[in-house]
Scaffold this active site. Structure first.
Site, mmCIF file in Angstrom:
data_model
loop_
_atom_site.group_PDB
_atom_site.id
_atom_site.type_symbol
_atom_site.label_atom_id
_atom_site.label_comp_id
_atom_site.label_asym_id
_atom_site.label_seq_id
_atom_site.Cartn_x
_atom_site.Cartn_y
_atom_site.Cartn_z
ATOM 1 N N THR A 80 31.564 0.553 35.114
ATOM 2 C CA THR A 80 31.526 -0.429 36.175
ATOM 3 C C THR A 80 30.920 0.105 37.496
ATOM 4 O O THR A 80 30.322 -0.544 38.542
ATOM 5 C CB THR A 80 32.767 -0.965 36.863
ATOM 6 O OG1 THR A 80 33.639 0.150 36.996
ATOM 7 C CG2 THR A 80 33.345 -1.801 35.439
ATOM 8 N N TRP A 111 38.594 -6.601 50.753
ATOM 9 C CA TRP A 111 38.464 -5.848 49.454
ATOM 10 C C TRP A 111 36.945 -5.501 49.604
ATOM 11 O O TRP A 111 36.271 -5.576 48.667
ATOM 12 C CB TRP A 111 38.742 -6.672 48.477
ATOM 13 C CG TRP A 111 39.571 -5.676 47.331
ATOM 14 C CD1 TRP A 111 38.750 -5.499 46.134
ATOM 15 C CD2 TRP A 111 40.639 -5.402 47.043
ATOM 16 N NE1 TRP A 111 39.700 -4.855 45.393
ATOM 17 C CE2 TRP A 111 40.795 -4.683 45.905
ATOM 18 C CE3 TRP A 111 41.945 -5.462 48.060
ATOM 19 C CZ2 TRP A 111 42.252 -3.814 45.506
ATOM 20 C CZ3 TRP A 111 43.140 -4.742 47.674
ATOM 21 C CH2 TRP A 111 43.062 -3.802 46.417
ATOM 22 N N ASP A 171 49.819 5.361 40.131
ATOM 23 C CA ASP A 171 48.426 4.628 39.762
ATOM 24 C C ASP A 171 47.616 5.095 41.225
ATOM 25 O O ASP A 171 46.870 4.326 41.511
ATOM 26 C CB ASP A 171 48.339 3.298 39.419
ATOM 27 C CG ASP A 171 46.753 3.000 39.036
ATOM 28 O OD1 ASP A 171 46.007 3.857 38.859
ATOM 29 O OD2 ASP A 171 46.574 1.763 39.285
ATOM 30 N N TRP A 230 35.590 5.959 37.943
ATOM 31 C CA TRP A 230 35.009 4.801 37.979
ATOM 32 C C TRP A 230 34.253 4.378 39.294
ATOM 33 O O TRP A 230 33.830 3.142 39.273
ATOM 34 C CB TRP A 230 35.878 3.557 37.446
ATOM 35 C CG TRP A 230 37.152 3.820 38.148
ATOM 36 C CD1 TRP A 230 38.373 4.549 38.098
ATOM 37 C CD2 TRP A 230 37.809 2.818 39.324
ATOM 38 N NE1 TRP A 230 39.297 4.241 38.930
ATOM 39 C CE2 TRP A 230 38.782 3.163 39.759
ATOM 40 C CE3 TRP A 230 37.143 1.610 40.030
ATOM 41 C CZ2 TRP A 230 39.723 2.628 40.744
ATOM 42 C CZ3 TRP A 230 37.797 1.046 41.041
ATOM 43 C CH2 TRP A 230 38.990 1.472 41.400
ATOM 44 N N ASN A 267 43.686 8.494 37.831
ATOM 45 C CA ASN A 267 45.116 8.453 37.736
ATOM 46 C C ASN A 267 45.114 9.140 36.453
ATOM 47 O O ASN A 267 44.320 8.746 35.425
ATOM 48 C CB ASN A 267 46.000 7.231 37.728
ATOM 49 C CG ASN A 267 45.302 5.947 36.985
ATOM 50 O OD1 ASN A 267 44.429 5.587 37.393
ATOM 51 N ND2 ASN A 267 46.103 5.940 35.827
ATOM 52 N N ASP A 287 45.128 6.531 41.937
ATOM 53 C CA ASP A 287 43.873 6.937 41.640
ATOM 54 C C ASP A 287 43.016 7.664 42.776
ATOM 55 O O ASP A 287 42.968 7.404 43.799
ATOM 56 C CB ASP A 287 42.817 5.461 41.475
ATOM 57 C CG ASP A 287 42.585 5.248 39.958
ATOM 58 O OD1 ASP A 287 42.299 6.240 39.248
ATOM 59 O OD2 ASP A 287 42.510 3.959 39.668
HETATM 60 CA CA CA Z 1 43.864 3.151 37.825
#
Ligand code: CA
Ligand code: CA
Length: 559
Positions: free
Chosen positions: A172, A468, A298, A238, A256, A300
């Site tokens: 992505t 976001w 998580d 990502w 993560n 990340d």
């Molecule tokens: Ca994640």
């Protein structure tokens, strides 16, 4: 003298690549506001523009120049690129070139991927952008193809497949071109994918190297995993790293460990939740710094890695910095990876600060009780983090980082270890019980202007739903960003006062850019709701935000 004029004067045919983007163009991208050639508006990813025609005084006259339909109801997270009067934008199912001044489509190249691909994408059917180099556009696809298109025609030049999507891998993120190599990452830690970075040959697409972000059995770093790395997985890549061409180092955030449940992987779990620096030619890792060892949440480590020159203790230092998902704002010497500052910029309860000598977090009793006895705790920040993938910006004029922060915690408990011991790649890798805790204020997001060295906010603006979208800062004293309710907004970079807003047709989860053409400044952003917050977190404030992707460009109203 411009190359075109030189070519005409010398009376020979213009080579196809003469007007294309060279190494120097990429290197100078941040300083040449006529085009935007790189993800992050420059190799340093500051997302800062020296343009100031649109400024504190004039921004009230900002109006739409045009909008273009992305013809999709999936989220539009992509950052546009601009070259020679053409805007290039990616989405999950297409790459498009439009005339930058009129919004008219020049070409559109669609992408087809097997429908089952979407079953192993955890957090939104999206794409975040492309790279441009020497007349070609490079991007990745959801089903892990890396492709090159001709910028003039949109025709595919090459297309290589990287991974097996049945194993949960997806792509992505935007790739980058660094030292003559195309560098891209992979998503899929939520399905137990073993993360990696790849280098591809720009001409042919041939894979030049692969750098795994978690060790194989017996490899360096495997001592930080139980069973010597036999079960090491996660560490996906990502988002997009930044590049320092002087040091010839690419900085990339690593995600993560898998599963989220930490009980069956007690140890630091390198190189998950780390920042790594590597050589783009070879993929050789030069240094690493781990933010969250044995992370259960998580958290990340993939958030934007912004380079800047900061004055620290009277001395200017070349740093790379990150508003970490775990709630700390990290500043590192980017030549060595040495930690220079780490302070929380949101509420943090899993660590009482970071030890600057060792670089390690001082775990709280709560955090220890999770790892040691699988206790249920209330903890901040939530799995969504202090901020998430959407990039911050940094203004060298104000010295502030502009971050859309999140104000959410969670009740958290790991499930019994037996439930995560025999997970297979491609299956969901969670193994935890989580309930979000929302703030009493009713405001789940706060746009903050953060001092990188203290983590403290000079100003902050609350929002009911968490923003976001990426932020962008300009020399016009402005910070641009978007809301999930669709408003595209400009704030005073010194005070946080909102100076302008425009209601776009859907929620904004994209990344604004600014550019100029014929002496006029423009601002471009996508609208089109989606992404992990909208998919997974209930929010009554978004009940009346329709989907639908579009690309918008704004300019100052003419007399
Ligand atoms: Ca994640
Ligand atoms: Ca530029």
């Amino acid at each position: 003298m411009r190359p075109l004029i030189a070519a005409l004067l010398l009376g020979f045919a213009l080579p196809a690549t003469a007007m294309a983007q060279s190494v120097a163009d990429l290197r100078n991208d941040a300083k040449t506001p006529g085009d935007v050639l790189t993800y992050g508006m420059g190799y340093n990813q500051q997302r800062f523009s020296p343009l100031k025609q649109i400024n504190r005084k004039t921004v009230k006259h900002l109006v739409p120049a045009w909008s273009y339909s992305m013809a999709s109801n999936y989220g539009e997270e992509s950052q546009a690129l601009v070259k020679d009067g053409v805007i290039y934008i990616t989405s999950h199912d297409k790459t498009v070139a439009v005339d930058a001044l009129t919004g008219k489509e020049i070409w559109k190249t669609t992408i087809e991927y097997p429908p089952e691909t979407t079953k192993t994408v955890c957090c939104g059917i999206v794409n975040r952008g492309a790279a441009l180099y020497e007349g070609r556009l490079y991007r990745t696809t959801l089903d892990t193809h890396v492709i090159a298109l001709d910028m003039k025609t949109g025709k595919e030049v090459w297309n290589v497949k990287s991974s097996d999507t049945a194993d949960g891998a997806a792509m992505t993120g935007a790739p980058i071109v660094a030292n003559g190599v195309l560098v891209n990452g992979i998503a899929g830690a939520e399905f137990g994918v073993r993360g990696f970075l790849e280098g591809h040959d720009l001409e042919t697409g041939k894979q030049l190297w692969r750098l795994y972000t978690v060790p194989g059995e017996g490899e360096k770093g495997s001592e930080t995993w139980p069973n010597g790395g036999a079960k090491a997985s996660g560490g996906s890549t990502w988002t997009t790293g930044s590049y320092d061409p002087d040091l010839d180092l690419v900085f990339w955030g690593i995600g993560n460990p898998a599963p989220w449940n930490p009980l069956d992987r007690k140890g630091d779990d390198l190189y998950t939740n780390s920042i790594i620096a590597f050589r783009p030619k070879t993929g050789e890792m030069v240094w690493h710094y781990q933010m969250s060892p044995n992370d259960p949440f998580d958290h990340d480590g993939v958030n934007a890695l912004v380079q800047a020159d900061l004055k620290i203790g009277g001395k200017v230092q070349k740093v790379v910095m990150q508003a970490g998902r775990n709630g700390f704002f990290y500043v590192l010497d980017r030549a060595t990876g040495k930690l220079l500052a780490a302070n929380n910029y949101v509420k943090v309860t899993w660590a009482n600060g970071i030890d600057l000598k060792t670089g390690r977090p001082n775990w709280t009793i709560d955090m220890k009780s999770v790892i040691e006895s699988a206790s249920k705790i209330s903890t901040w920040p939530s799995i969504s983090g202090g901020t998430n993938w959407f990039p911050m910006s940094y203004s060298p004029l104000t010295g502030l980082a502009y971050v859309n922060t999140l104000d959410m915690g969670m009740e958290y408990q790991p499930l019994p270890i037996e439930q995560v011991q025999n997970l297979k790649t491609g299956q969901p890798h969670y193994g935890v019980k989580i309930t979000n805790i929302y703030p009493e204020s009713g405001n789940r997001g706060i746009l903050k202007a953060i001092d990188p060295l203290s983590g403290k906010a000079k100003w902050q603006v609350p929002f009911k739903s968490a923003n976001w979208a990426g932020t962008m800062a300009t020399a016009g004293g402005l910070v641009f960003t978007g809301a999930l309710t669709g408003e595209f907004m400009a704030f005073d970079s010194e005070t946080g006062k909102m100076l302008w807003q425009f209601q776009t047709p859907s929620g904004i989860i994209g990344q604004p850019i600014t550019w100029e053409r014929n002496g006029k400044q423009y601002v471009t952003v996508t609208s089109g709701t989606g992404g992990v917050y909208v998919l997974k977190i209930p929010d009554a404030n978004l009940a009346h935000v329709p989907p639908g992707g579009s690309l918008w460009t704004f300019k100052l109203m003419e007399d």
